[in-house]
Design a protein around this motif. Structure first.
Motif, mmCIF file in Angstrom:
data_model
loop_
_atom_site.group_PDB
_atom_site.id
_atom_site.type_symbol
_atom_site.label_atom_id
_atom_site.label_comp_id
_atom_site.label_asym_id
_atom_site.label_seq_id
_atom_site.Cartn_x
_atom_site.Cartn_y
_atom_site.Cartn_z
ATOM 1 N N LEU A 1 -3.789 6.415 -6.366
ATOM 2 C CA LEU A 1 -4.678 6.175 -7.381
ATOM 3 C C LEU A 1 -4.775 4.783 -7.882
ATOM 4 O O LEU A 1 -5.781 4.495 -8.439
ATOM 5 C CB LEU A 1 -4.466 7.262 -8.570
ATOM 6 C CG LEU A 1 -4.451 8.664 -8.359
ATOM 7 C CD1 LEU A 1 -3.996 9.310 -9.561
ATOM 8 C CD2 LEU A 1 -5.860 9.004 -7.848
ATOM 9 N N ASP A 2 -3.882 3.747 -7.586
ATOM 10 C CA ASP A 2 -3.899 2.491 -7.865
ATOM 11 C C ASP A 2 -4.231 1.570 -7.103
ATOM 12 O O ASP A 2 -3.366 1.314 -6.319
ATOM 13 C CB ASP A 2 -2.551 2.070 -8.952
ATOM 14 C CG ASP A 2 -2.596 0.664 -9.609
ATOM 15 O OD1 ASP A 2 -3.722 0.313 -9.503
ATOM 16 O OD2 ASP A 2 -1.606 0.323 -10.213
ATOM 17 N N TYR A 3 -5.424 1.141 -6.981
ATOM 18 C CA TYR A 3 -5.757 0.502 -6.027
ATOM 19 C C TYR A 3 -5.359 -0.901 -5.683
ATOM 20 O O TYR A 3 -5.209 -1.573 -4.569
ATOM 21 C CB TYR A 3 -7.384 0.336 -5.591
ATOM 22 C CG TYR A 3 -8.101 1.687 -5.164
ATOM 23 C CD1 TYR A 3 -7.313 2.776 -4.668
ATOM 24 C CD2 TYR A 3 -9.261 1.924 -5.446
ATOM 25 C CE1 TYR A 3 -7.761 3.926 -4.490
ATOM 26 C CE2 TYR A 3 -9.955 2.993 -4.979
ATOM 27 C CZ TYR A 3 -9.162 4.068 -4.432
ATOM 28 O OH TYR A 3 -9.930 5.275 -4.056
ATOM 29 N N SER A 4 -4.742 -1.331 -6.961
ATOM 30 C CA SER A 4 -3.985 -2.638 -6.976
ATOM 31 C C SER A 4 -2.846 -2.759 -6.235
ATOM 32 O O SER A 4 -2.343 -3.596 -5.763
ATOM 33 C CB SER A 4 -3.749 -3.109 -8.353
ATOM 34 O OG SER A 4 -2.928 -2.153 -9.015
ATOM 35 N N VAL A 5 -2.237 -1.594 -5.851
ATOM 36 C CA VAL A 5 -1.004 -1.261 -5.134
ATOM 37 C C VAL A 5 -1.307 -1.670 -3.769
ATOM 38 O O VAL A 5 -0.903 -2.034 -2.831
ATOM 39 C CB VAL A 5 -0.407 -0.069 -5.509
ATOM 40 C CG1 VAL A 5 0.764 -0.101 -4.445
ATOM 41 C CG2 VAL A 5 0.369 0.146 -6.557
ATOM 42 N N GLU A 6 -2.620 -1.010 -3.319
ATOM 43 C CA GLU A 6 -2.862 -1.142 -1.827
ATOM 44 C C GLU A 6 -3.191 -2.542 -1.668
ATOM 45 O O GLU A 6 -3.303 -2.883 -0.328
ATOM 46 C CB GLU A 6 -3.970 -0.120 -1.578
ATOM 47 C CG GLU A 6 -4.616 -0.224 0.011
ATOM 48 C CD GLU A 6 -5.759 0.813 -0.008
ATOM 49 O OE1 GLU A 6 -6.450 0.846 1.182
ATOM 50 O OE2 GLU A 6 -5.818 1.971 -0.746
ATOM 51 N N SER B 1 -11.960 -6.792 -7.148
ATOM 52 C CA SER B 1 -10.883 -5.798 -6.717
ATOM 53 C C SER B 1 -10.159 -5.330 -8.109
ATOM 54 O O SER B 1 -9.801 -6.248 -8.803
ATOM 55 C CB SER B 1 -9.886 -5.931 -5.768
ATOM 56 O OG SER B 1 -10.819 -6.289 -4.662
ATOM 57 N N GLY B 2 -9.505 -4.101 -8.142
ATOM 58 C CA GLY B 2 -8.797 -3.697 -9.610
ATOM 59 C C GLY B 2 -8.150 -2.333 -9.322
ATOM 60 O O GLY B 2 -8.080 -2.122 -8.119
ATOM 61 N N PRO B 3 -7.868 -1.571 -10.369
ATOM 62 C CA PRO B 3 -6.983 -0.499 -10.085
ATOM 63 C C PRO B 3 -7.832 0.712 -9.487
ATOM 64 O O PRO B 3 -7.215 1.702 -8.670
ATOM 65 C CB PRO B 3 -6.437 -0.120 -11.629
ATOM 66 C CG PRO B 3 -6.567 -1.415 -12.219
ATOM 67 C CD PRO B 3 -7.521 -2.285 -11.751
ATOM 68 N N THR B 4 -8.987 0.611 -9.673
ATOM 69 C CA THR B 4 -9.967 1.938 -9.424
ATOM 70 C C THR B 4 -11.011 1.327 -8.441
ATOM 71 O O THR B 4 -11.868 1.948 -7.814
ATOM 72 C CB THR B 4 -10.666 2.497 -10.549
ATOM 73 O OG1 THR B 4 -11.488 1.505 -11.146
ATOM 74 C CG2 THR B 4 -9.805 3.078 -11.414
ATOM 75 N N LEU B 5 -11.068 0.149 -8.160
ATOM 76 C CA LEU B 5 -11.847 -0.535 -6.945
ATOM 77 C C LEU B 5 -11.310 -1.384 -6.186
ATOM 78 O O LEU B 5 -10.551 -2.238 -6.742
ATOM 79 C CB LEU B 5 -13.131 -1.201 -7.820
ATOM 80 C CG LEU B 5 -14.525 -1.613 -6.946
ATOM 81 C CD1 LEU B 5 -15.217 -0.395 -6.538
ATOM 82 C CD2 LEU B 5 -15.126 -2.462 -7.559
ATOM 83 N N LEU B 6 -11.449 -1.415 -4.664
ATOM 84 C CA LEU B 6 -10.890 -2.381 -3.773
ATOM 85 C C LEU B 6 -12.016 -2.640 -2.957
ATOM 86 O O LEU B 6 -12.563 -2.063 -2.142
ATOM 87 C CB LEU B 6 -9.708 -1.680 -2.959
ATOM 88 C CG LEU B 6 -9.052 -2.144 -1.982
ATOM 89 C CD1 LEU B 6 -8.411 -3.634 -2.856
ATOM 90 C CD2 LEU B 6 -8.283 -1.512 -1.096
ATOM 91 N N VAL B 7 -12.202 -4.035 -3.009
ATOM 92 C CA VAL B 7 -13.247 -4.844 -1.913
ATOM 93 C C VAL B 7 -12.344 -5.513 -0.716
ATOM 94 O O VAL B 7 -11.644 -6.604 -1.138
ATOM 95 C CB VAL B 7 -13.806 -5.879 -2.804
ATOM 96 C CG1 VAL B 7 -15.170 -6.330 -1.879
ATOM 97 C CG2 VAL B 7 -14.639 -4.960 -3.947
ATOM 98 N N LEU B 8 -12.689 -5.202 0.401
ATOM 99 C CA LEU B 8 -12.374 -5.565 1.628
ATOM 100 C C LEU B 8 -13.120 -6.349 2.618
ATOM 101 O O LEU B 8 -14.288 -5.724 2.541
ATOM 102 C CB LEU B 8 -11.381 -4.844 2.308
ATOM 103 C CG LEU B 8 -10.150 -3.824 1.399
ATOM 104 C CD1 LEU B 8 -9.695 -2.751 2.305
ATOM 105 C CD2 LEU B 8 -8.911 -4.890 1.274
ATOM 106 N N GLU B 9 -12.634 -7.091 3.289
ATOM 107 C CA GLU B 9 -13.623 -7.608 4.421
ATOM 108 C C GLU B 9 -13.717 -6.766 5.528
ATOM 109 O O GLU B 9 -13.095 -5.750 5.586
ATOM 110 C CB GLU B 9 -12.707 -8.751 5.281
ATOM 111 C CG GLU B 9 -13.046 -9.157 6.624
ATOM 112 C CD GLU B 9 -12.316 -9.928 7.349
ATOM 113 O OE1 GLU B 9 -12.666 -10.529 8.534
ATOM 114 O OE2 GLU B 9 -10.959 -10.296 7.007
ATOM 115 N N ARG B 10 -15.021 -6.581 5.769
ATOM 116 C CA ARG B 10 -15.433 -5.459 6.606
ATOM 117 C C ARG B 10 -15.004 -5.712 7.967
ATOM 118 O O ARG B 10 -15.436 -6.867 8.873
ATOM 119 C CB ARG B 10 -16.805 -5.120 6.590
ATOM 120 C CG ARG B 10 -17.420 -3.943 7.458
ATOM 121 C CD ARG B 10 -18.699 -3.629 7.006
ATOM 122 N NE ARG B 10 -19.213 -2.587 7.961
ATOM 123 C CZ ARG B 10 -20.346 -1.864 7.949
ATOM 124 N NH1 ARG B 10 -21.240 -2.463 7.357
ATOM 125 N NH2 ARG B 10 -20.648 -0.751 8.636
#
Length: 678
Positions: free
Chosen positions: A314-319, A354-363
């Motif tokens: 649930l914590d996207y900062s970990v991912e 990017s943050g705990p509930t949002l993760l932005v990645l290269e496509r």
């Protein structure tokens, strides 16, 4: 003006009473030396003050020391002594009541009123959800799995019963919702604990989650960004690329033109997961308490591990951190020592939004292996095998060299890119192995390749946590039989599952990171088979792993390791000749002695000091109580007032001291035997 004086007097009495209550509650906590709740201490103090006041008033009148109007008929100092003794003994009785309450109902087990109201609201929601899950389980025929009874004839469960149970469990988890589906998917990887029929059936679980409404997604993204969406993204596709239980993925384009994917947490996901995990914990505790199979599997530990993993998910900062760690170890060295560049592509994390509930990645543009059969069918066998070799080599490099590895390489997390390469997705499940574990894992693979059961057993014991009294010879024989299965071409998933079953049956604990490494091979096997049908993971791992393992034990690596250790030993080595000379000289002249400092450890000194204090306090308490009894039953002696002997007053005071010390000793004793309750 009379009412003003009465109000002032009443306020003074109220403040005095509150101050006395706080003082008594504080004194109770200090004397007991235990974290007694303030509310409990104040209530007991209030009862003690009220009881002491009533007893004192009635006692003074009964003894003739005061009339009905409250006028004293004795010396005020005598009355003061009586008042002090009465309130002191009321304080002692309050301590005894607090001690009994702490033994029976420790502080914290009864919630505060506001917490009770909050728990009641949450409990109603959990109860409804629990009833719903139990109804689903009963509908799919799992009622017998929750019973306490065993078979009357003592026979074991048949394979048909196991398959029926597996199907019922799969259908129950599927209908119970996304959290339970993910739990079933986790169970499907535990071939070391569950029968193959169960894990195979659970592996078919799919999480069919409809996407959240676009307006809710937009609000969730804006809330996570703390600003409007168009201030960060030039374009944001409201239709998700993928939708899962916790989050969903959308395509987007940044203001600088870069194409990205946005992983946003579904609205209400945390609340729903919290309720479902509470229900899962209740079910696990019930199964472990009431069923033999639940205790043998350790379902509570399984549920707790899954809960911890899901809360981390649930914590996207970990991912995001996991993704950066995997990217840091992408460059792979070829057999001749040159850098070949990354074998697989890991998307770059866009740090700003990017943050705990949002993760932005290269496509990454590509197709998951599980959906790329038409694309793969257009490739020749050599190209498909090359893809499989690259994925295996990348996984082995992560496991044996980098130490940070993707722990869930199932077909949905590996992309066949449009340029013919491979990419990795979903870095929420990442394992880490330290250098000793990597060397031990490499030694295990080398031992299996060399058909060396002794070396394989030694490597296993380095990887795992062997218990005292382990039968190493028996484990060695069983490992030897398993090595033959590896070399005979047994599937890697089944072979590693058998390895974990073997060590757990021997009572050897498997650390979570090592278990994750073993499960990586099981998940990887299915993906490799889709990339290149008939791919022999074990044989390929021997071929691809040799150059990687040689990098761990090259002369340069060994020399660097020895140099690092010698640098740490250098000061001691410089002093060694002088110390040896001193020892030899003392031996020759008969002056050699060995000094041992008893209780040099602070913990040992603290234990001994506490024990001595407790013994002394016990002796003083017993002496005070015995002295009080002697004084109270003694006849004669000087009189402080009519019908008030001095010995009686001294006995009451000494009994007060002895009782307080006795309560303190009991508290210390109870804290020593049940620290988790205090």
């Amino acid at each position: 003006m009379d009412w003003v004086g009465g109000a002032v007097g009443g306020f003074f009495v109220f403040v005095s009473t509150v101050a006395m209550l706080v003082l008594l509650a504080w004194a109770s906590r200090r004397v007991m030396g235990a974290p007694v709740g303030w509310v409990r201490a104040a209530l007991v103090s209030l009862v003690a003050i009220t009881g002491a006041s009533g007893a004192l008033t009635g006692g003074l009148r009964a003894a003739g020391w005061a009339d009905d109007d409250g006028v004293l008929a004795v010396d005020p100092w005598v009355a003061l002594v009586a008042i002090v003794l009465v309130f002191a003994w009321a304080f002692v009785l309050g301590l005894c009541v607090l001690l009994v309450l702490e033994v029976l109902v420790p502080t914290g087990t009864v919630p505060t009123p506001w917490r009770a109201v909050r728990r009641l609201r949450q409990g109603r929601r959990e109860t409804r959800r629990y009833a719903q899950v139990m109804t689903i389980a009963l509908r799919h025929g799992l009622g017998g799995a929750f019973g306490r009874t065993r078979r009357a004839d003592g026979t074991t469960t048949s394979r048909t019963d196991v398959r029926r149970l597996a199907v019922g469990l799969r259908d129950t988890l599927s209908d119970a919702g996304v959290t339970f589906v993910k739990f079933g998917q986790t169970l499907s990887t535990r071939r070391d604990l569950l029968p193959d029929a169960v894990t195979t059936t659970l592996a078919t679980l799919q999480s069919d989650v409809p996407p959240a409404p676009p307006d809710q997604v937009a609000d969730a993204v804006a809330e996570a960004l703390a600003r409007p969406v168009d201030e960060v993204f030039a374009a944001f596709d409201p239709v998700p690329l993928a939708s899962a239980s916790v989050g969903q993925v959308h395509a987007a384009r940044l203001l600088d033109g870069r194409e990205v994917v946005v992983k946003v947490q579904r609205p209400g996901a945390r609340e729903q997961v919290a309720v479902d995990l509470a229900i899962l914990g209740r079910l696990a505790r019930r199964l472990e308490r009431d069923t033999a199979w639940g205790r043998s599997l350790g379902v509570v530990a399984l549920a707790d591990g899954f809960a911890a993993s899901l809360r981390e998910e649930l914590d996207y900062s970990v991912e995001a951190e996991n993704t950066r760690a995997l990217r840091a170890g992408l460059d792979v060295v070829t057999h001749d020592g040159a850098s070949s560049g990354p074998l697989v592509v890991v998307p770059e994390v866009v740090d700003g939004p990017s943050g705990p509930t949002l993760l932005v990645l290269e496509r990454l543009h590509g197709t998951p292996v599980g959906q790329a059969q038409a694309l793969l069918a257009g490739l020749d066998a050599g190209s498909r095998r090359e893809l499989a070799d690259r994925l295996l080599r990348a996984a082995l490099d992560q496991l044996l060299v980098a130490g940070t590895f993707h722990a869930d390489l199932h077909p949905g997390n590996v992309l066949v890119l449009s340029d013919g390469g491979l990419g990795l997705l979903d870095m929420g499940s990442v394992g880490r192995l330290g250098e000793p574990e990597r060397i031990a894992l490499g030694s295990l693979l080398l031992a299996i390749d060399g058909d060396d059961a002794i070396a394989a057993t030694d490597a296993l014991l380095e990887l795992l946590d062997p218990p005292a009294g382990l039968d190493a010879r028996r484990l060695e024989r069983e490992v030897g039989q398993l090595v033959l299965r590896f070399r005979a071409g047994a599937g890697a998933g089944a072979a590693f599952a058998g390895l974990v079953r073997l060590v757990t049956a021997a009572g050897v604990a498997v650390p979570p990171q090592v278990a994750a490494a073993f499960r990586t091979f099981a998940a990887l096997e299915g993906t490799l088979d889709l990339l290149s049908p008939g791919y022999d993971l074990v044989a390929a791992a021997r071929d691809e792993g040799r150059p990687l393992l040689s990098r761990l034990v090259t002369p340069e690596a060994v020399r660097r390791k020895v140099t690092q250790q010698l640098m740490g030993f250098a000061p001691e080595l410089e002093r060694l000749p002088r110390r040896v000379t001193r020892i030899v000289s003392d031996l020759e002249q008969g002056r050699f002695t060995v000094a041992v400092r008893a209780f040099s450890d602070p913990a040992d000194r603290a234990f001994l000091s506490g024990l001595v204090q407790q013994v002394i306090m016990t002796l003083v308490a017993v002496g005070a109580v015995v002295g009080a009894v002697v004084l109270l039953v003694a006849d004669g002696g000087p009189m402080l007032a009519p019908e008030l002997p001095l010995f009686t007053v001294l006995g009451a005071a000494l009994g007060f001291v002895g009782t307080v010390l006795a309560v303190r000793v009991l508290v210390l004793a109870l804290r020593g035997t049940s620290r988790d309750r205090w």
